[in-house]
Scaffold this motif. Structure first.
Motif, mmCIF file in Angstrom:
data_model
loop_
_atom_site.group_PDB
_atom_site.id
_atom_site.type_symbol
_atom_site.label_atom_id
_atom_site.label_comp_id
_atom_site.label_asym_id
_atom_site.label_seq_id
_atom_site.Cartn_x
_atom_site.Cartn_y
_atom_site.Cartn_z
ATOM 1 N N SER A 46 0.868 -1.192 0.090
ATOM 2 C CA SER A 46 -0.047 0.036 -0.021
ATOM 3 C C SER A 46 0.808 1.270 -0.007
ATOM 4 O O SER A 46 0.614 2.077 -0.738
ATOM 5 N N ASP A 64 -5.850 -0.949 -4.592
ATOM 6 C CA ASP A 64 -5.246 -1.476 -3.350
ATOM 7 C C ASP A 64 -6.180 -2.436 -2.914
ATOM 8 O O ASP A 64 -7.025 -2.012 -2.252
ATOM 9 N N GLU A 65 -6.170 -3.901 -3.083
ATOM 10 C CA GLU A 65 -6.904 -4.738 -2.543
ATOM 11 C C GLU A 65 -8.383 -4.578 -2.911
ATOM 12 O O GLU A 65 -9.068 -4.545 -1.906
#
Ligand code: ADP
Ligand code: MG
Length: 245
Positions: free
Chosen positions: A41, A166-167
């Motif tokens: 991240s 991000d995810e």
């Protein structure tokens, strides 16, 4: 499209990124995998200047956001980061705005475009993510998968040249991940340049041109999906994959 050279980031005396190097070509889809806390991240957030790095360089389309730890001027930073859109794990929609207003807010305030053109684009993008009928709904009345598709449409409103994820499916119930992954896959097929941090190994194998395995603040191993998933070289890559697959 993106060049990262010797990127370093510390929080106090914690080294979160240690000499990260990689580049992304136009139209390329890069999946970033790795354990929690490995710096994935932080690396993505650094690209759009949500974090300031402590050393190294980031170049976007040949222009330096930061060069040897020295940041460009605020105007330049804005011009460079505006070419990128980011989609977060927790959607980050504005709860008090309808879906359509979530899409139109940034273009109206930042781009100062004509309202009719913005409306045309928001309708087109909601249709693209399969949510044309939700224009007037509020985020609270959507499923997680629908919220994430709104977040993707919202990012596309700014006509980014690069999308960072991000995810994007980590907060979703398993039965809702498919509808989000299909939208991302469609963008890949349209040759959008993307970096996708994900725990969905099957998805990474399916859509990524290249896979980067991050561990402990560095890129431990990278290669094609066939190489990383089929024939990982390092013990720590094998060990990570055996835990997640
Ligand atoms: P990942 O996304 O791979 O799980 P992160 O980039 O979120 O990893 O975090 C990497 C490391 O940096 C972790 O040890 C995390 O606790 C630390 N970290 C992240 N953000 C901050 C912050 N704002 N302040 C202090 N430490 C942070
Ligand atoms: Mg993370």
């Amino acid at each position: 499209m993106i060049e990262i050279h010797n990127l370093k980031k510390s929080f106090g005396n914690l080294d979160v990124l240690r000499k990260v190097n990689f580049s992304v070509a136009p139209g390329e889809v890069v999946a970033v995998i790795g354990p929690s806390g490995s710096g994935k991240s932080t690396m993505l957030r650094s690209l759009i200047h949500l974090e300031e790095v402590t050393g190294g360089s980031i170049r976007i389309q040949g222009e330096a956001l930061v060069e040897d730890g020295k940041y460009a001027t605020p105007a330049k930073i804005k011009s460079i980061t505006s070419r990128m859109g980011m989609v977060f794990q927790h959607f980050n929609l504005f709860p008090h705005l309808t879906v359509q207003d979530n899409l139109e807010l940034a273009p109206k305030t930042v781009k100062k475009e004509n309202a009719a053109e913005i409306r045309r684009r928001s309708e087109e993008l909601l249709a693209k993510v399969g949510l044309a009928d939700k224009a007037n709904a509020y985020p609270a009345n959507l499923s997680g998968g629908q919220k994430q598709r709104v977040a993707i449409a919202r990012a596309l409103m700014m006509k980014p040249e690069i999308l960072l994820f991000d995810e994007p499916t980590s907060a979703l119930d398993p039965e809702l991940t498919g509808e989000v992954l299909r939208v991302i896959k469609q963008l890949a097929e349209e040759n959008m340049t993307m970096i996708i941090v994900t725990h969905e190994m099957n998805f990474a194998r399916d859509v990524a041109d290249r896979v980067i395995f991050m561990d402990n603040g560095e890129i431990a191993e990278e290669g094609t999906p066939e190489q990383i998933f089929g024939n990982p070289q390092l013990e720590r890559t094998k060990s990570f994959l055996s835990r997640v697959e």
